[in-house]
Enzyme design. Structure first.
Site, PDB file in Angstrom:
ATOM      1  N   LYS A 175      -1.689  -9.098   6.548  1.00  0.00           N
ATOM      2  CA  LYS A 175      -1.864  -7.672   6.833  1.00  0.00           C
ATOM      3  C   LYS A 175      -2.453  -7.486   8.227  1.00  0.00           C
ATOM      4  CE  LYS A 175      -4.739  -5.545   4.107  1.00  0.00           C
ATOM      5  NZ  LYS A 175      -5.323  -4.874   2.926  1.00  0.00           N
ATOM      6  N   GLY A 181       0.197   2.543   7.032  1.00  0.00           N
ATOM      7  CA  GLY A 181       1.534   3.084   6.809  1.00  0.00           C
ATOM      8  C   GLY A 181       2.562   2.058   6.394  1.00  0.00           C
ATOM      9  N   GLY A 182       2.105   0.905   5.873  1.00  0.00           N
ATOM     10  CA  GLY A 182       3.039  -0.109   5.404  1.00  0.00           C
ATOM     11  C   GLY A 182       3.578  -1.016   6.488  1.00  0.00           C
ATOM     12  N   HIS A 252       6.192  -1.543   1.220  1.00  0.00           N
ATOM     13  CA  HIS A 252       4.770  -1.197   1.321  1.00  0.00           C
ATOM     14  C   HIS A 252       4.547   0.233   1.782  1.00  0.00           C
ATOM     15  CE1 HIS A 252       3.858  -5.382   0.611  1.00  0.00           C
ATOM     16  NE2 HIS A 252       4.610  -5.728   1.633  1.00  0.00           N
ATOM     17  N   GLU A 292      -8.688   3.830  -0.126  1.00  0.00           N
ATOM     18  CA  GLU A 292      -7.585   3.228  -0.871  1.00  0.00           C
ATOM     19  C   GLU A 292      -8.088   2.025  -1.658  1.00  0.00           C
ATOM     20  OE1 GLU A 292      -3.869   2.823   0.946  1.00  0.00           O
ATOM     21  OE2 GLU A 292      -4.025   4.659   2.119  1.00  0.00           O
ATOM     22  N   ARG A 308      -8.231   9.810   8.312  1.00  0.00           N
ATOM     23  CA  ARG A 308      -7.369  10.927   8.717  1.00  0.00           C
ATOM     24  C   ARG A 308      -6.860  11.627   7.471  1.00  0.00           C
ATOM     25  NH1 ARG A 308      -2.564   8.753   7.062  1.00  0.00           N
ATOM     26  NH2 ARG A 308      -2.256   6.522   7.388  1.00  0.00           N
TER      27      ARG A 308
END
Length: 649
Positions: A175, A181-182, A252, A292, A308
């Protein structure tokens, strides 16, 4: 005025500054969303546009709009100094960054503040802390929020990272530390694939975020993606607005979001929302954010915090009744939130579907073209889009073209309204994921609430286009024939001898025969199948089954199933019809990497070329076994769609 808190981060003392004019440093749907709230509050707005966006609604709805000269994002929406100068020259006192682009860029937030403008978002310090996946994980460990096991150290040597992944055991997730945003994410299931996936991930991360630093995490095999909407003022008040489940994803990236989550008991929901508020309180956060979390059974882990407004924020607005953009503006102005946590209720059920210009039945390949007709939002549907009929979708921006949101007293009601709403929003002229979303919404696992992040992969076969039955084709044919009202009436009045027409159905062409056998009965015959269609005002009936039909370009929606059917036109040769060579580029884009060389033997499915389009990487694979005779493109080259990449014999 600033002071230091006990954790060492900077706190900004609240000062009331009335915001009267806002520059929106973004485009399309989110620009219009911010304009909507600003209008309600009497705040003037300024938007930006590039040459290819000159006909988009973002120019029409703002009080003022300014042209961004340049072709590269670095010259337009990522050009901090240019954007700030436009804000100052146009008399703005604040900048709203939207999502994506510069929304989580601490340097931009600091520059906005240094220019004497209000940044509608958190402080630069908050963005730095929570935007760095490594640093934010360290902070979570410090304050006692659980995190996923993994490596987030400074050593970025490929072989070292591979050794760390090998220790954890596969699968692992690579990652981008600065990502979101995937983008810049890869799941690796086998040690032998790690280095190639790492290289691709780093390349995409550098292109999207300007940094190729990555972290490695143990990949949880059956997770749910749960996120908590948080909001804080500058007076030490921190709130949550409940959860959204975003487990339905492809590559994702989320495609369906909903609230509440079917997976959470009241007790688990409280634990997760308490953890989110614990985070914002510990860092004295300001403004809107999303915590998240990964849910694994009854256990949850911190994933990241987005500093955001999220794409899926309408889901929260629908179940709580709060305007999150308005709260952002209040927080940025230094106003105190006068409500309490108990005032925020989660009522009913909301679902959002993202409409992407892509082909789900072709590995989600991006699609471009002219948006001829969006459709009509039926009662109960909220449509957020930054496009109008006649606009063009290009490869230079994100492929998301709209969001469809609905609310119901119960989940099944929201799902039913969403399916009906999508059927009335065909987005004609483009290939979109509209029908694919309907297939998901109708799937028994989705309806049962069994939604995990691997849902799309697990049910890949189920989500393939459904077989179209003869009766459904007959209903579409009858509808097409009957829509010619004048011909319809004359045939019925003159003792119709019948009519033949030629139709295209997928790759096939066939002849259909129509003949009235009564005032309200039509006989349809094609490909050896014959049926009688009873014509009623609200439906066509075949074998006592009603068929409700909506018209789309080159297709009909028959009882919610898409039937691709159109009247045939004269066929042209392969070159004229634009039929793609088997080893041609599927869309316009940039060649990032050529993975083969002339003379090499390849097998079906072998990777040949890596392209970049719509901010994502796409791998072109061999469609058959063969030998590479020649390489026809080079790395760094920008090409159109349909360009031959290699010669394969």
């Amino acid at each position: 005025m600033k002071k230091e808190n006990q954790t060492g981060s900077k706190l900004y003392m609240a000062t009331i500054k009335k915001i009267e004019k806002v520059l929106i440093a973004n485009r399309a749907e989110i620009a219009l969303r911010v304009i909507k709230t600003c209008r309600t509050l009497g705040i003037k707005t300024v938007t930006l546009y590039t040459f290819e966006e000159r006909n988009l609604p973002q120019r029409e709805f703002a009080d003022e709009t300014y042209y961004l000269e340049g072709k590269l994002l670095s010259e337009t929406y990522l050009n901090m100094d240019k954007i700030i100068q436009i804000a100052k020259d146009s008399g703005c006192d604040a900048i709203h960054p939207g999502y994506g682009f510069l929304s989580e860029n601490a340097i931009f937030a600091q520059k906005v503040t240094d220019a004497g403008l209000v940044f509608i978002g958190p402080t630069p310090e908050h963005i730095v802390l929570m935007g760095d996946k490594k640093g934010s994980k360290d902070k979570m460990i410090e304050i006692g929020v659980p995190v996923i096991p993994g490596y987030n150290g400074e050593n970025q040597e490929p072989e070292f990272l591979k050794s760390e992944a090998d220790k954890m055991g596969y699968p692992v997730l690579i990652k981008a530390s600065a990502g979101g945003g995937g983008k810049g994410m890869r799941v690796v299931n086998d040690s032998k694939d790690f280095l190639a996936e790492l290289e691709s991930c780093k390349r995409e991360a550098l292109s999207s975020f300007g940094s190729d630093i990555v972290l490695i995490e143990k990949f949880i095999t059956s997770p749910r993606h749960i996120e908590i909407q948080v909001m804080s003022d500058t007076h030490g008040n921190h709130f949550h607005f409940f959860e959204r489940e975003c487990s339905i994803q492809r590559r994702h990236q989320k495609i369906i979001e909903e609230s509440p989550s079917m997976a959470l008991s009241d007790e688990l929901r409280k634990k997760m929302t308490d953890a989110a508020v614990k985070i914002t309180t510990a860092i004295d956060y300001h403004g809107a954010g999303t915590v998240e979390l990964i849910l694994d059974g009854e256990n949850f882990y911190f994933l990241e915090m987005n500093t955001r407004l999220q794409v899926e924020h309408p889901v929260t607005e629908m179940v709580t009744g709060y305007d999150l953009v308005e709260l952002q503006l209040m927080a940025a102005s230094g106003e105190r939130f006068e409500f309490t946590q108990d005032d925020i209720k989660q009522v009913g059920h909301a679902i959002e579907c993202r409409i992407y210009a892509e082909d789900p039945d072709n590995d989600f390949m991006p699609a471009i073209g002219r948006l001829e007709y969006i459709g009509d939002a039926i009662e109960g549907i909220r449509l957020d889009t930054g496009y109008k009929n006649g606009n063009s979708i290009t490869v230079n921006f994100d492929p998301m073209i709209a969001k469809v949101i609905t609310w119901g007293a119960e989940r099944n009601e929201a799902v039913g309204t969403m399916i009906a709403g999508l059927n009335h929003l065909p987005f004609e002229g483009l290939t979109t994921n509209n029908d694919y979303l309907v297939r998901i919404l109708k799937h028994e696992a989705f309806l049962a609430g069994n939604t995990y992040t691997h849902f799309v992969k697990t049910y890949e076969a189920d989500l393939a286009p459904a077989e179209v039955y003869a009766e459904e084709i007959a209903a579409a044919l009858a509808h097409d024939f009957l829509k010619d009202d004048i011909m319809f009436d004359s045939f019925r009045m003159s003792g119709d001898q019948g009519e033949k027409r030629i139709y295209d159905f997928g790759e096939n062409t066939f002849e259909a025969f129509f003949k009235f056998s009564g005032v309200s009965t039509l006989v349809v015959r094609f490909e050896g199948f014959t049926c009688t269609v009873d014509i009623e005002e609200d439906a066509l009936w075949i074998n006592e089954v009603p068929f409700h039909i909506l018209t789309q370009k080159n297709a009909y929606i028959v009882n919610s199933k898409r039937v691709e059917l159109s009247r045939s036109v004269a066929k042209r040769s392969g070159a004229a019809t634009g039929e793609a060579h088997e080893m041609s580029s599927p869309m316009p884009g940039k060649i990032l990497k050529v993975l083969v060389q002339a003379g090499q033997e390849v097998k079906i499915g072998d990777a040949l070329v890596v392209m970049e389009a719509m901010k994502m990487e796409h791998t072109v694979k061999a469609s058959r076994d063969g030998k590479i005779d020649a390489i026809l493109v080079q790395e760094g080259q920008t090409i159109d769609g349909g360009v031959d990449l290699v010669e394969l014999n």
